[in-house]
Design a protein around this motif. Structure first.
Motif, short mmCIF file in Angstrom:
data_model
loop_
_atom_site.label_atom_id
_atom_site.label_comp_id
_atom_site.label_asym_id
_atom_site.label_seq_id
_atom_site.Cartn_x
_atom_site.Cartn_y
_atom_site.Cartn_z
N TYR A 27 1.08 -1.15 -0.04
CA TYR A 27 0.02 0.05 0.00
C TYR A 27 0.94 1.17 -0.02
CZ TYR A 27 -3.23 3.69 1.67
OH TYR A 27 -3.65 4.91 1.48
N THR A 28 1.93 1.38 0.59
CA THR A 28 2.88 2.36 0.74
C THR A 28 3.63 2.76 -0.50
OG1 THR A 28 3.20 1.90 3.19
CG2 THR A 28 4.81 3.34 1.95
N ASP A 29 3.83 1.81 -1.42
CA ASP A 29 4.63 2.04 -2.41
C ASP A 29 3.34 2.38 -3.53
OD1 ASP A 29 6.84 1.01 -1.51
OD2 ASP A 29 6.66 -1.05 -2.12
N LEU A 30 2.19 1.85 -3.56
CA LEU A 30 1.35 2.08 -4.63
C LEU A 30 0.56 3.40 -4.29
CD1 LEU A 30 -0.41 -1.38 -5.15
CD2 LEU A 30 1.53 -0.14 -6.25
N PHE A 31 0.17 3.62 -3.07
CA PHE A 31 -0.58 4.85 -2.82
C PHE A 31 -0.14 5.81 -1.54
CE2 PHE A 31 -3.66 2.04 -4.87
CZ PHE A 31 -4.38 2.93 -5.87
N GLY A 32 0.90 5.54 -0.74
CA GLY A 32 1.04 5.97 0.16
C GLY A 32 2.31 6.71 0.22
N ASP A 33 3.43 6.49 1.17
CA ASP A 33 4.81 7.07 0.95
C ASP A 33 4.56 8.55 0.96
OD1 ASP A 33 7.35 7.10 0.88
OD2 ASP A 33 7.51 6.89 -1.28
N ASN A 34 3.93 9.24 2.00
CA ASN A 34 3.66 10.60 1.93
C ASN A 34 3.09 11.43 0.56
OD1 ASN A 34 3.75 13.16 2.98
ND2 ASN A 34 5.95 13.61 2.24
N ARG A 35 2.06 10.63 0.26
CA ARG A 35 1.40 10.88 -1.22
C ARG A 35 2.47 10.87 -2.36
NH1 ARG A 35 -2.51 16.06 0.01
NH2 ARG A 35 -0.73 16.89 0.66
N LEU A 36 3.33 10.05 -2.33
CA LEU A 36 4.17 9.62 -3.32
C LEU A 36 3.86 8.21 -4.00
CD1 LEU A 36 7.34 11.57 -2.47
CD2 LEU A 36 5.91 12.26 -4.29
N GLY A 37 3.12 7.60 -3.72
CA GLY A 37 2.74 6.23 -4.32
C GLY A 37 2.60 6.36 -5.53
N VAL A 38 2.98 5.26 -6.32
CA VAL A 38 3.21 5.27 -7.94
C VAL A 38 2.07 5.23 -8.50
CG1 VAL A 38 5.80 4.31 -7.76
CG2 VAL A 38 3.85 2.67 -7.78
N LEU A 39 1.02 4.87 -8.20
CA LEU A 39 -0.36 4.39 -8.66
C LEU A 39 -1.21 5.78 -8.55
CD1 LEU A 39 -1.54 0.89 -8.08
CD2 LEU A 39 -0.24 1.97 -10.16
N ARG A 40 -0.66 6.97 -7.68
CA ARG A 40 -1.62 7.97 -7.42
C ARG A 40 -1.92 8.83 -8.63
NH1 ARG A 40 -2.51 8.73 -1.64
NH2 ARG A 40 -3.51 10.80 -2.56
N PRO A 41 -1.03 9.10 -9.68
CA PRO A 41 -1.08 9.96 -10.63
C PRO A 41 -2.12 9.17 -11.76
CG PRO A 41 1.23 10.05 -10.31
CD PRO A 41 0.64 8.87 -9.48
N LEU A 42 -2.22 7.75 -11.45
CA LEU A 42 -3.07 7.07 -12.38
C LEU A 42 -4.53 7.05 -11.91
CD1 LEU A 42 -0.80 3.88 -13.15
CD2 LEU A 42 -1.10 6.15 -14.50
#
Length: 376
Positions: A273-288
């Motif tokens: 979850y952190t990698d995809l959507f979290g990480d201080n709003r830098l998850g890799v799927l957020r722009p998608l």
């Protein structure tokens, strides 16, 4: 935005007068942008528990209000700069965009210095409830230098400094879009965002993080009429399916975000979850996820546009049409409020949220000091 006119239609020896296209889509965007910027004060204040805190996510949903705001800003830039390019050419279009960058720069730098002065003064008088990231050590000449080159920003109007380079780059983006190179724009925007999650981009990180939403929006705005034409060419059943699918997807993204917000145990130790959507709003799927959410929200708001405009639209449409003024005004209110009123219980926190929104609404109607702030 100037309403585009349909061409006259020849009927025998007479010519029908030009018919204006409906502008309902602009009201829809005003409603969306007004909501996004209107709740920023409550989100930044972050006085929870509160009524708004139960629904706005405080910036922690799968798609935040800030991401939607940047995307709509880019969308409007794409629309306007395409018009400028086609009517006046690349030089006038570039100068218009750079003029906007200069206007924002002139507002952003003094705000950083002013908020820094207020925070240092407050600390000197024993008030500790000031916003983090304050530079307490640099002397004022160094602070001025760092503020002027945008390496230091402080206060709740920091997004303005992120917009400055976006407007400087926007003419090149519009030129690429005019050459049908929108895939290049999207790939470059996402690659810049991806870099922030894998390497230390330092000075450029905020621009790359938020620029991806701005430039996705710009691509959609540049091709706005093309996208509407594509929708019109679909059969009625496929149009309903596409709109319904996007609306459902937006609702699902929002619901999942709320679930994780209130049931943090589900994701507390999830690296995925952190990698995809979290990480201080830098998850890799957020722009998608953001374009899906914004598109679905657009169709939802448009579906209920008339009743929304008659009710809550009385408040949030003025916010949407004066978004820069609202953003700057809320930055002062949110910055100063903790120095006077601390976080309380549910009822008082809710009262603070709505009182701040009401105060800003009055400011929009009165236009107090609006001459210092460029139009949104």
């Amino acid at each position: 935005m100037t309403t585009m006119l349909q061409p006259a239609v020849a009927t025998g020896t007479t010519t029908a007068p030009p018919v204006k296209k409906k502008r309902t889509r602009l009201v829809t965007l005003d409603l969306m942008r007004g909501y996004y910027v209107g709740v920023l004060a409550a989100i930044h204040l972050n006085y929870v528990p509160s009524l708004l805190g139960l629904v706005d996510g405080r910036g922690e949903l799968l798609v935040s209000e800030a991401e939607g705001f940047f995307m709509i800003s880019g969308l409007l830039v794409g629309m306007l700069r395409r018009r400028d390019l086609e009517r006046y050419g690349i030089v006038k279009m570039t100068l218009s965009s750079w003029k906007r960058a200069a206007q924002l720069y002139i507002v952003a730098v003094p705000l950083t210095l002013l908020f820094t002065f207020i925070a240092r003064t407050a600390l000197g008088h024993g008030h500790t409830q000031v916003k983090g990231s304050l530079d307490q050590r640099s002397d004022w000449p160094h602070l001025l230098e760092n503020s002027l080159n945008l390496s230091y920003t402080y206060g709740w109007a920091d997004f303005l400094t992120y917009y400055v380079p976006m407007f400087l780059v926007a003419p090149a983006i519009v030129w690429l879009l005019s050459r049908k190179l929108w895939p290049v724009v999207l790939v470059l925007a996402y690659f810049g965002y991806w870099e922030t999650t894998h390497i230390n981009t330092g000075y450029y990180r905020p621009f790359l993080q938020w620029g991806v939403y701005f430039f996705i929006g710009a691509a959609a705005g540049y091709h706005w009429d093309d996208l509407r034409g594509l929708m019109a060419r679909l059969s009625p059943s496929w149009r309903r399916r596409l709109r319904g699918g996007l609306m459902c997807a937006a609702i699902v993204l929002y619901a999942i975000g709320l679930l994780f917000l209130f049931k943090r145990g589900l994701i507390a130790h999830s690296a995925t979850y952190t990698d995809l959507f979290g990480d201080n709003r830098l998850g890799v799927l957020r722009p998608l996820a953001a374009p899906i959410s914004v598109a679905g929200t657009y169709f939802l708001v448009r579906k209920f546009e008339k009743p929304l405009a008659r009710t809550i639209g009385k408040v949030i449409i003025p916010f949407g049409r004066s978004s820069l003024y609202v953003y700057v005004a809320q930055s002062f209110v949110v910055f100063l409020t903790p120095l006077v009123f601390g976080r309380q219980g549910f009822l008082l926190n809710t009262l603070y949220d709505f009182a701040i929104m009401a105060l800003i609404w009055v400011g929009v109607r009165v236009r107090f000091l609006a001459f210092l702030i460029p139009r949104a």
